[in-house]
Each structure stands twice: as C-alpha cells, then as structure tokens.
Scaffold this motif. Structure first.
Motif, PDB file in Angstrom:
ATOM      1  N   SER A   1       0.738  -1.163  -0.148  1.00 27.18           N
ATOM      2  CA  SER A   1       0.152   0.297  -0.406  1.00 27.18           C
ATOM      3  C   SER A   1       0.555   0.836   0.141  1.00 27.18           C
ATOM      4  CB  SER A   1      -0.907   0.249   1.602  1.00 27.18           C
ATOM      5  OG  SER A   1      -1.789  -0.905   1.181  1.00 27.18           O
TER       6      SER A   1
ATOM      7  N   ALA B   1      -1.481   5.780   3.199  1.00 25.71           N
ATOM      8  CA  ALA B   1      -3.107   5.011   3.078  1.00 25.71           C
ATOM      9  C   ALA B   1      -3.533   4.234   4.143  1.00 25.71           C
ATOM     10  CB  ALA B   1      -3.099   4.061   2.332  1.00 25.71           C
ATOM     11  N   GLU B   2      -2.748   4.047   5.578  1.00 19.13           N
ATOM     12  CA  GLU B   2      -3.704   3.228   6.461  1.00 19.13           C
ATOM     13  C   GLU B   2      -4.520   4.791   6.825  1.00 19.13           C
ATOM     14  OE1 GLU B   2       0.818   5.111   7.479  1.00 19.13           O
ATOM     15  OE2 GLU B   2      -0.705   3.506   5.953  1.00 19.13           O
TER      16      GLU B   2
ATOM     17  N   LEU C   1      -6.534   6.541   5.714  1.00 21.21           N
ATOM     18  CA  LEU C   1      -7.836   7.232   4.931  1.00 21.21           C
ATOM     19  C   LEU C   1      -8.961   6.621   4.963  1.00 21.21           C
ATOM     20  CD1 LEU C   1      -5.338   6.857   1.177  1.00 21.21           C
ATOM     21  CD2 LEU C   1      -6.057   8.945   2.253  1.00 21.21           C
TER      22      LEU C   1
ATOM     23  N   GLN D   1     -11.755   3.764   4.028  1.00 23.61           N
ATOM     24  CA  GLN D   1     -11.345   2.731   3.424  1.00 23.61           C
ATOM     25  C   GLN D   1     -11.904   1.510   3.968  1.00 23.61           C
ATOM     26  OE1 GLN D   1      -7.070   0.252   3.372  1.00 23.61           O
ATOM     27  NE2 GLN D   1      -7.009   2.605   4.684  1.00 23.61           N
TER      28      GLN D   1
ATOM     29  N   GLN E   1     -10.252   8.364  -4.067  1.00 32.26           N
ATOM     30  CA  GLN E   1      -9.858   7.919  -3.324  1.00 32.26           C
ATOM     31  C   GLN E   1      -8.946   6.036  -3.593  1.00 32.26           C
ATOM     32  OE1 GLN E   1     -10.338   9.354  -0.107  1.00 32.26           O
ATOM     33  NE2 GLN E   1     -10.295   7.608   1.036  1.00 32.26           N
TER      34      GLN E   1
ATOM     35  N   ALA F   1      -5.543   7.190  -4.604  1.00 33.17           N
ATOM     36  CA  ALA F   1      -5.063   7.534  -2.682  1.00 33.17           C
ATOM     37  C   ALA F   1      -4.528   5.935  -2.671  1.00 33.17           C
ATOM     38  CB  ALA F   1      -5.277   9.120  -2.321  1.00 33.17           C
ATOM     39  N   LEU F   2      -5.286   5.566  -3.147  1.00 32.69           N
ATOM     40  CA  LEU F   2      -5.081   4.186  -1.697  1.00 32.69           C
ATOM     41  C   LEU F   2      -4.138   2.883  -2.581  1.00 32.69           C
ATOM     42  CD1 LEU F   2      -8.585   3.404  -0.581  1.00 32.69           C
ATOM     43  CD2 LEU F   2      -6.962   3.544   1.183  1.00 32.69           C
TER      44      LEU F   2
END
Length: 364
Positions: free
Chosen positions: A197, A201-202, A204, A206, A304, A307-308
């Motif tokens: 990742s 990313a953690e 964001l 999801q 989104q 970005a992930l």
C-alpha cells in the motif's frame, strides 16, 4: 529486430465482403499476417476449437460490426461475439469498428428479425466499453483500421514473429539467458513493491467505513406520452455505502483497461439494485428511468481509490478527442479478490468433515 504481427479479423461475412477486403489490405500494408474466417479449413474438426487456436496465436484482434448479428451457436450467441469475448478473456489487445450510420446500411445487409436486432444492439454496447472506432463505408474502414492498428501496435507491443535467421547465436543466447535471470530477479522485487500500500494509505477512509453517495434520479410516468414535458421527474438523493461495496461495484470491469466512465456505470448499477424498490415505493405510477451518481461523488471515489493505490489513470486518443482510461493496479487486483471472493463457511465445513469421519467403515 524486424517483427511482423498476426492480426485476427472477426465479423459477419456475406454482408461485409468488401469491408473485409479493405481490412485485409490495411493489415498487409502494415506487414501484418491477416487471419480470419477466410482461412478456416473445410475439415470435419471442431471449428470453434480451430478458431480458439488461431486467436491464441494472434497478437492483435479486430472486430467489425455492420448491420447483422450473424450466425449463432447452440446457446444463441453469435460466433463473432463469441470470438470477441474469447480474445478479451485472453488479454489480446482488441479494437472494435462499429458502423456509425446504421440507418444507411442497405436493407439486404441488416437483420430483419427483432431478436437478432436486439442482440446486435447488446453486442454493440459491449464492444463500446473497450477501444472502439466508427466507420460508414468500406474505404473509410480501411483507412481507420490502418491508423488505429498502427497506434495500437505502438501503444501495446506484442511478441510478434521474426525470421529464424534473425535469431541470436548460441553464445549470445546464453548471455541473454543470464541477463534475463537478473531481470527476473529484479522484476520479482518490483512486483513485491507493487503489492504494498502507498505510504499514508492506512490513514485514509476505506473498507467497511461508509461514504455518502450523491446521485441523480429520473422517473417517467407510465400514463403520459413520451412528448409530454410533465412525463419526467428529476430529483437528487443520497445513500451511504461502504468503500468495499463501492469498489466491488466497478472494480471487476477494470481488470483490463477501460474507460473511466465504467466506474460511474458500475456504481449506478449497484445503486439501482439497492434502492430501486425504495425509490418507487411512493411513486407507484412511475418507472425508474435513469440513476447516476453525481460528478462530485464520482471524482471523490476516483481520487480515494487512486490514493489507496487500487486504480491508475491514463488517457487515450479516440476520434480526435482525449478519453480518460482506468485500470486496476496489481494491489487493486489483489484487493478485489479479498472483497469479492466467496469465503468458506468454516462451521459447515466442520460439520461436513464430522459426518464424513463418522461413517462406519465398509468391509468387503
């Protein structure tokens, strides 16, 4: 090293003989090997198995659609559509050419059967989700095929075919193998990094977290005529869905590169399935005409998941305009399996295992 490419042409035959000849000329002018139904043998072997083998060997695939759906197999699918879907499933670069003025096609070259016409329209809709060009006559088709195939070869290189006397010497081959081994080792490291990742990313939103989707609805009154301006009602609505459910709605369509608008279409289907009954509960005299997420929600979703690290964007030149494209990254492909793959029921498995082990042994 000089390469030549094998290009498969799929279409109906009797109504497109002149057009097929122009496409053959275009392929030959590009030093490509033409491949299509003209070369099918008259032997009594399974024709579909032979077609599959030809497509397996091809570097590129072209489908031309005119005014006929074509002959069908026992399941009712035309061989043209069957060939197209098989090429897509293999990942062969595909380009479609659809007649841009179907009303001008001669009556003898169009389907008269309503069912065949409906299937032809569905097939057109299917191919237009991929790279697609328009044409109106045989000469124009030959020209657009030549330009499009040149761009496709440049943008998507394939192995192709080379002369045997162009192959490297034994010593050079050994050095190539050694270097290839080093390249493979580096590629393994790169592939491993692609499945990680992105940094940050953690933090964001999801997974099971909810996002409020805004969408536009059009309702049509069944009792009013199509020309009645009061027939339609347009309204806005919103609903909360998890990021995982949103991703599962469109990600399967991006396993191969597709138009960015495919994301909007997939989410629209999910919203229709989830909310159609609720929308129409208080509007019993209406049908649900269209349902589509707003541009604001669409762009938020694209940002989104980019970005992930699940999707990547690009552009493609089609018919003098730039089209935005999207596809899953290796990380996005892996996450799609996590989200959509059917999980085993461990309790059922344990019960099944217990029943099997408790069966009394049988003796001869």
């Amino acid at each position: 090293m000089d390469r030549r490419y094998q290009v498969f042409l799929s279409s109906t035959y009797e109504d497109l003989k002149e057009e097929r000849l122009e496409v053959m000329k275009a392929r030959l002018e590009l030093d490509c090997f033409p491949c299509g139904m003209e070369y099918f043998p008259a032997a009594n072997e399974d024709q579909w198995a032979y077609i599959r083998d030809l497509i397996d060997q091809c570097d590129y695939y072209i489908v031309v659609i005119g005014g006929r759906y074509g002959s069908t197999d026992s399941s009712g699918i035309s061989f043209t559509q069957k060939e197209y879907e098989y090429a897509v499933s293999l990942g062969v670069p595909v380009i479609a050419f659809v007649h841009s003025a179907p009303d001008t096609i001669a009556t003898g070259k169009t389907d008269k059967n309503a069912l065949a016409k409906a299937k032809l329209d569905e097939f057109k809709t299917l191919v237009q989700t991929q790279l697609c060009k328009g044409w109106s006559n045989a000469h124009e088709l030959g020209a657009v095929v030549s330009r499009s195939l040149t761009q496709l070869i440049k943008r998507t290189p394939r192995p192709g075919w080379v002369r045997a006397d162009s192959l490297a010497s034994a010593e050079a081959s050994q050095e190539i193998l050694r270097l290839r081994h080093l390249v493979d080792q580096q590629q393994e490291k790169i592939d491993h990094l692609k499945l990680k990742s992105p940094e940050g990313a953690e933090g964001l939103a999801q997974g099971a977290e909810l996002f409020e989707l805004e969408f536009n609805i059009t309702l049509s009154a069944r009792a009013r005529s199509y020309n009645d301006p009061d027939r339609y009602i347009k309204k806005q609505a919103s609903a909360c869905h998890s990021w995982d459910s949103i991703y599962a709605a469109f990600a399967p369509y991006l396993l191969v590169e597709n138009r960015e608008n495919t994301i909007k279409t997939g989410i629209g289907r999910m919203l229709r399935d989830a909310h159609q009954h609720e929308i129409l509960k208080s509007q019993k005299e209406y049908d649900l005409g269209s349902l589509a997420i707003t541009e604001k929600s669409l762009q938020t979703i694209i940002v989104q998941f980019s970005a992930l690290g699940y999707i990547e964007l690009s552009t493609s030149q089609e018919e003098r305009k730039v089209v935005r494209m999207a596809k899953l990254t290796p990380l996005g492909h892996k996450y799609l399996l996590t989200v959509t793959a059917i999980k085993t029921n461990t309790d059922v498995r344990k019960i099944s295992s217990t029943k099997t082990s408790s069966q009394p042994a049988k003796h001869a």
